[in-house]
Design a protein around this motif. Sequence first.
Motif, PDB file in Angstrom:
ATOM      1  N   ALA A 126      26.887  38.532  24.979  1.00 31.03           N
ATOM      2  CA  ALA A 126      27.181  39.912  25.067  1.00 31.03           C
ATOM      3  C   ALA A 126      27.902  40.172  23.878  1.00 31.03           C
ATOM      4  O   ALA A 126      28.017  41.063  23.263  1.00 31.03           O
ATOM      5  CB  ALA A 126      27.408  39.994  26.682  1.00 31.03           C
ATOM      6  N   VAL A 127      28.554  39.791  23.622  1.00 25.59           N
ATOM      7  CA  VAL A 127      29.885  40.077  22.650  1.00 25.59           C
ATOM      8  C   VAL A 127      29.486  40.576  21.624  1.00 25.59           C
ATOM      9  O   VAL A 127      29.152  41.481  20.497  1.00 25.59           O
ATOM     10  CB  VAL A 127      30.594  39.956  22.461  1.00 25.59           C
ATOM     11  N   TYR A 128      28.136  39.546  21.033  1.00 26.11           N
ATOM     12  CA  TYR A 128      27.632  39.768  19.954  1.00 26.11           C
ATOM     13  C   TYR A 128      26.543  41.034  20.021  1.00 26.11           C
ATOM     14  O   TYR A 128      26.567  41.726  18.912  1.00 26.11           O
ATOM     15  CB  TYR A 128      26.604  38.441  19.405  1.00 26.11           C
ATOM     16  N   GLU A 129      25.503  41.861  20.983  1.00 24.63           N
ATOM     17  CA  GLU A 129      25.203  42.123  21.453  1.00 24.63           C
ATOM     18  C   GLU A 129      25.520  43.517  20.754  1.00 24.63           C
ATOM     19  O   GLU A 129      25.435  44.462  20.352  1.00 24.63           O
ATOM     20  CB  GLU A 129      24.115  42.775  22.124  1.00 24.63           C
ATOM     21  N   GLN A 130      26.650  43.601  21.467  1.00 21.85           N
ATOM     22  CA  GLN A 130      28.024  44.619  21.503  1.00 21.85           C
ATOM     23  C   GLN A 130      28.097  44.994  19.493  1.00 21.85           C
ATOM     24  O   GLN A 130      27.695  46.172  19.311  1.00 21.85           O
ATOM     25  CB  GLN A 130      28.794  44.989  21.838  1.00 21.85           C
ATOM     26  N   GLU A 131      28.240  44.091  19.392  1.00 21.06           N
ATOM     27  CA  GLU A 131      28.922  44.303  17.899  1.00 21.06           C
ATOM     28  C   GLU A 131      27.773  44.743  17.193  1.00 21.06           C
ATOM     29  O   GLU A 131      27.768  46.022  15.887  1.00 21.06           O
ATOM     30  CB  GLU A 131      29.475  43.252  18.024  1.00 21.06           C
ATOM     31  N   GLN A 132      26.471  44.071  17.461  1.00 17.44           N
ATOM     32  CA  GLN A 132      25.525  44.553  16.439  1.00 17.44           C
ATOM     33  C   GLN A 132      25.523  45.976  16.746  1.00 17.44           C
ATOM     34  O   GLN A 132      24.268  47.044  15.576  1.00 17.44           O
ATOM     35  CB  GLN A 132      24.239  43.749  16.470  1.00 17.44           C
ATOM     36  N   ALA A 133      25.160  46.681  18.066  1.00 21.67           N
ATOM     37  CA  ALA A 133      25.054  48.018  17.844  1.00 21.67           C
ATOM     38  C   ALA A 133      26.205  49.126  17.565  1.00 21.67           C
ATOM     39  O   ALA A 133      25.495  50.059  16.384  1.00 21.67           O
ATOM     40  CB  ALA A 133      25.085  48.032  19.779  1.00 21.67           C
ATOM     41  N   ILE A 134      27.103  48.433  17.820  1.00 17.43           N
ATOM     42  CA  ILE A 134      28.136  49.585  17.416  1.00 17.43           C
ATOM     43  C   ILE A 134      27.799  49.451  15.483  1.00 17.43           C
ATOM     44  O   ILE A 134      27.423  50.502  15.149  1.00 17.43           O
ATOM     45  CB  ILE A 134      29.212  48.553  16.969  1.00 17.43           C
ATOM     46  N   LEU A 135      27.613  47.744  14.601  1.00 20.17           N
ATOM     47  CA  LEU A 135      26.962  48.389  13.448  1.00 20.17           C
ATOM     48  C   LEU A 135      25.704  48.761  12.795  1.00 20.17           C
ATOM     49  O   LEU A 135      25.734  49.423  11.602  1.00 20.17           O
ATOM     50  CB  LEU A 135      26.641  46.761  12.950  1.00 20.17           C
ATOM     51  N   ARG A 136      24.911  49.286  13.341  1.00 26.45           N
ATOM     52  CA  ARG A 136      24.120  49.881  14.021  1.00 26.45           C
ATOM     53  C   ARG A 136      23.979  52.032  12.871  1.00 26.45           C
ATOM     54  O   ARG A 136      23.558  52.288  13.172  1.00 26.45           O
ATOM     55  CB  ARG A 136      22.840  49.526  14.666  1.00 26.45           C
ATOM     56  N   VAL A 137      25.291  51.605  14.529  1.00 17.73           N
ATOM     57  CA  VAL A 137      26.069  52.989  14.637  1.00 17.73           C
ATOM     58  C   VAL A 137      26.162  53.449  13.132  1.00 17.73           C
ATOM     59  O   VAL A 137      26.084  54.895  12.962  1.00 17.73           O
ATOM     60  CB  VAL A 137      26.311  53.895  15.587  1.00 17.73           C
ATOM     61  N   VAL A 138      27.657  52.514  12.834  1.00 19.46           N
ATOM     62  CA  VAL A 138      28.711  53.152  11.407  1.00 19.46           C
ATOM     63  C   VAL A 138      28.345  52.147  10.936  1.00 19.46           C
ATOM     64  O   VAL A 138      27.961  51.278  10.359  1.00 19.46           O
ATOM     65  CB  VAL A 138      29.851  51.871  11.583  1.00 19.46           C
ATOM     66  N   LYS A 139      27.942  53.261   8.898  1.00 27.48           N
ATOM     67  CA  LYS A 139      27.313  52.834   8.517  1.00 27.48           C
ATOM     68  C   LYS A 139      28.663  52.965   7.029  1.00 27.48           C
ATOM     69  O   LYS A 139      29.828  53.591   7.312  1.00 27.48           O
ATOM     70  CB  LYS A 139      26.251  54.368   8.087  1.00 27.48           C
ATOM     71  N   VAL A 140      28.256  52.613   5.926  1.00 26.24           N
ATOM     72  CA  VAL A 140      29.141  52.066   4.953  1.00 26.24           C
ATOM     73  C   VAL A 140      29.625  53.164   4.421  1.00 26.24           C
ATOM     74  O   VAL A 140      28.274  54.283   4.165  1.00 26.24           O
ATOM     75  CB  VAL A 140      28.876  50.697   3.885  1.00 26.24           C
ATOM     76  N   GLY A 141      30.430  53.812   3.959  1.00 26.02           N
ATOM     77  CA  GLY A 141      31.041  55.307   3.351  1.00 26.02           C
ATOM     78  C   GLY A 141      31.083  56.146   4.339  1.00 26.02           C
ATOM     79  O   GLY A 141      31.493  57.476   4.017  1.00 26.02           O
ATOM     80  N   ARG A 142      30.110  55.718   5.355  1.00 30.01           N
ATOM     81  CA  ARG A 142      30.804  57.950   6.427  1.00 30.01           C
ATOM     82  C   ARG A 142      32.098  56.758   7.216  1.00 30.01           C
ATOM     83  O   ARG A 142      32.413  55.725   7.536  1.00 30.01           O
ATOM     84  CB  ARG A 142      29.296  57.313   7.864  1.00 30.01           C
ATOM     85  N   GLY A 143      32.755  58.248   7.511  1.00 35.81           N
ATOM     86  CA  GLY A 143      33.678  57.652   8.635  1.00 35.81           C
ATOM     87  C   GLY A 143      32.860  57.445  10.235  1.00 35.81           C
ATOM     88  O   GLY A 143      31.666  57.477  10.543  1.00 35.81           O
ATOM     89  N   LEU A 144      34.019  56.489  11.173  1.00 33.95           N
ATOM     90  CA  LEU A 144      34.074  56.384  12.409  1.00 33.95           C
ATOM     91  C   LEU A 144      33.732  57.825  13.251  1.00 33.95           C
ATOM     92  O   LEU A 144      33.946  58.747  12.843  1.00 33.95           O
ATOM     93  CB  LEU A 144      35.125  55.885  12.775  1.00 33.95           C
ATOM     94  N   PRO A 145      32.565  57.624  14.380  1.00 27.56           N
ATOM     95  CA  PRO A 145      32.128  58.548  14.844  1.00 27.56           C
ATOM     96  C   PRO A 145      33.622  59.187  16.175  1.00 27.56           C
ATOM     97  O   PRO A 145      34.942  57.980  16.070  1.00 27.56           O
ATOM     98  CB  PRO A 145      31.643  57.716  16.151  1.00 27.56           C
ATOM     99  N   ARG A 146      33.887  60.190  16.885  1.00 26.87           N
ATOM    100  CA  ARG A 146      34.799  60.862  16.825  1.00 26.87           C
ATOM    101  C   ARG A 146      35.085  60.338  17.984  1.00 26.87           C
ATOM    102  O   ARG A 146      34.300  59.590  18.659  1.00 26.87           O
ATOM    103  CB  ARG A 146      35.052  61.738  17.792  1.00 26.87           C
ATOM    104  N   PRO A 147      36.565  59.835  18.766  1.00 27.69           N
ATOM    105  CA  PRO A 147      36.986  59.116  20.158  1.00 27.69           C
ATOM    106  C   PRO A 147      36.104  59.791  20.958  1.00 27.69           C
ATOM    107  O   PRO A 147      36.219  61.560  21.358  1.00 27.69           O
ATOM    108  CB  PRO A 147      38.401  59.238  19.957  1.00 27.69           C
ATOM    109  N   GLY A 148      35.619  59.330  22.074  1.00 27.14           N
ATOM    110  CA  GLY A 148      34.738  59.674  23.605  1.00 27.14           C
ATOM    111  C   GLY A 148      33.399  59.959  22.773  1.00 27.14           C
ATOM    112  O   GLY A 148      32.536  60.530  23.961  1.00 27.14           O
TER     113      GLY A 148
END
Length: 151
Positions: A126-148
Motif C-alpha cells: 500500500a505504501v509503495y502504490e501511494q508513492e508511485q501515484a505521487i511520482l506520476r503527478v510530481v515531475k522533475v523541474g516542476r514545483g509541488l502541487p499546492r497544499p490541499g
Amino acid sequence: MNAVYPQSVCARVREQVSLELDGELSQLERRMLASHLERCAVCATYADDVRDLTERIRTAPPLSLRRPVVVRKVRHLATTRLQIGVAAAFALAALGLGLQLSAAPESQQTSFARFEGRPNLSPPRAVYEQEQAILRVVKVGRGLPRPGSVL
C-alpha cells in the motif's frame, strides 16, 4: 524508673552500669551515672543488683568440668548443596530454552531469523502504490502541487 525520667534515659543508664563495671566509661560519663543513680531509686537498685552479681561471679572459684566443652565447626554443606541445586536448575532451563529455539517450526519466523541474510527493506504494498501515484503527478523541474489540491 522514676516518673521524672523518661524510659530512654533509665535504659541508657542501665547500659552504662555494665560499662562502668568493665571500666569503659569516661570521667564525665561516670559522674553523670552517679548523679542519675542518686536521684533515681529504681536505677540505683538495679545498679546495686548488677554490681553484686558481677562481684559474686568474678570472685567465685573456677569449677572444673567433668567433660570438656567442644565447639564444633559449622559445616556449610547445606549451603553448598543449595548452590549446586540452583546451578543445575539454571543449566536445565538454559538447555530447555536452547532446544525450544532450535526446534521452532520454519513457518514461524523467529526473532533471530528476521535478521539472518539480506534484510527485507521494501515497504508494504500500500505504501509503495501511494508513492508511485505521487511520482506520476510530481515531475522533475516542476514545483509541488499546492497544499490541499487533489492529486
